[in-house]
Design a protein around this motif. Structure first.
Motif, short mmCIF file in Angstrom:
data_model
loop_
_atom_site.label_atom_id
_atom_site.label_comp_id
_atom_site.label_asym_id
_atom_site.label_seq_id
_atom_site.Cartn_x
_atom_site.Cartn_y
_atom_site.Cartn_z
N SER A 237 -72.39 -20.71 -36.52
CA SER A 237 -71.81 -20.00 -35.97
C SER A 237 -71.90 -19.93 -34.76
O SER A 237 -73.07 -18.88 -34.48
N LYS A 238 -70.68 -19.74 -33.89
CA LYS A 238 -71.06 -19.43 -32.83
C LYS A 238 -71.76 -17.24 -32.43
O LYS A 238 -70.48 -16.93 -33.68
N LYS A 239 -72.62 -17.41 -32.15
CA LYS A 239 -72.90 -16.39 -31.82
C LYS A 239 -71.72 -15.14 -31.07
O LYS A 239 -71.98 -15.66 -30.28
N GLU A 240 -71.87 -13.88 -32.09
CA GLU A 240 -71.38 -13.12 -30.54
C GLU A 240 -72.44 -11.72 -30.40
O GLU A 240 -73.02 -11.57 -30.91
N LYS A 241 -71.59 -11.34 -29.55
CA LYS A 241 -72.58 -10.63 -29.07
C LYS A 241 -72.60 -9.36 -29.38
O LYS A 241 -71.44 -8.65 -30.38
N PHE A 242 -73.26 -8.18 -29.73
CA PHE A 242 -74.14 -6.89 -30.72
C PHE A 242 -72.91 -5.87 -30.02
O PHE A 242 -71.70 -5.62 -31.38
N SER A 243 -72.48 -6.21 -29.11
CA SER A 243 -71.32 -4.87 -29.05
C SER A 243 -70.29 -5.07 -29.66
O SER A 243 -69.08 -4.69 -29.00
N LYS A 244 -69.66 -6.80 -29.48
CA LYS A 244 -68.27 -7.26 -30.09
C LYS A 244 -68.35 -7.11 -30.92
O LYS A 244 -66.85 -7.00 -32.14
N ILE A 245 -69.32 -6.99 -32.12
CA ILE A 245 -68.76 -6.71 -32.81
C ILE A 245 -68.51 -5.31 -34.01
O ILE A 245 -68.64 -4.83 -33.52
N ILE A 246 -67.00 -5.22 -34.35
CA ILE A 246 -66.65 -4.14 -34.94
C ILE A 246 -67.21 -4.17 -36.38
O ILE A 246 -67.49 -4.81 -37.62
N LYS A 247 -67.20 -2.88 -36.47
CA LYS A 247 -68.61 -1.97 -37.26
C LYS A 247 -67.69 -1.07 -38.32
O LYS A 247 -66.74 -0.37 -37.73
#
Length: 175
Positions: free
Chosen positions: A62-72
């Motif tokens: 899958s396409k990688k997302e920026k770490f800052s964009k990941i909703i935790k």
């Protein structure tokens, strides 16, 4: 004691089930009351965007997302009753496993002890059944060859006689 723990666990689990049923009803009512918000078209467009085959050829990646964009999210935390029920259940299972391990150790120790006793008894029986020849003439020893000397073992015969005499004396006293 185990029945008390079982009753506590069962009562806690019943309370949890009741509370979860109430929460389900409330959540369904809240969802009906909510007004639907329009979804951003840009996000939807990104999700439906057709991607080409990756250069590596691994189409499943899958396409990688920026770490800052990941909703935790912190995740769903169980309430106190559930934690307590789990704690009690875990303690009970640990106690049972410790009991089982202790039983296994006891059986193993008993088996080892029985084995030691059997070896000791066999050794005593072997000593009793030995044919003993007392060598009074020590010059015979000097004439013997090495191989014959290897078979010679020293024994204290007087100890056996003393033990027999003591045991027979004790048996006569007991009568």
């Amino acid at each position: 004691m185990a029945t008390d723990v079982d009753q506590k666990v069962n009562s806690i689990l019943e309370n949890i089930k009741k509370s979860s049923n109430n929460n389900d009803e409330k959540s369904s009512q809240v969802e009906e009351n909510k007004v639907k918000k329009p979804v951003n078209k840009t996000k939807k467009a990104n999700e439906n965007e057709i991607r080409g085959v990756p250069k590596s050829g691994r189409f499943w990646k899958s396409k990688k997302e920026k770490f800052s964009k990941i909703i935790k999210t912190k995740g769903i935390r169980p309430d106190y009753q559930k934690k307590e029920a789990l704690r009690i259940e875990l303690k009970r299972t640990k106690d049972i496993s410790h009991q089982i391990l202790d039983q296994i150790k006891e059986k193993e120790e008993a088996r080892k002890q029985r084995r030691r006793e059997n070896i000791k008894r066999a050794e005593e029986n072997k000593r009793k059944s030995e044919i003993v020849q007392v060598i009074t003439n020590t010059k015979k020893l000097k004439r013997m060859k090495k191989k014959q000397l290897r078979f010679i073992e020293k024994r204290d015969i007087n100890v056996n006689k003393e033990n027999k005499q003591q045991s027979s004396a004790e048996s006569t006293v007991d009568k």
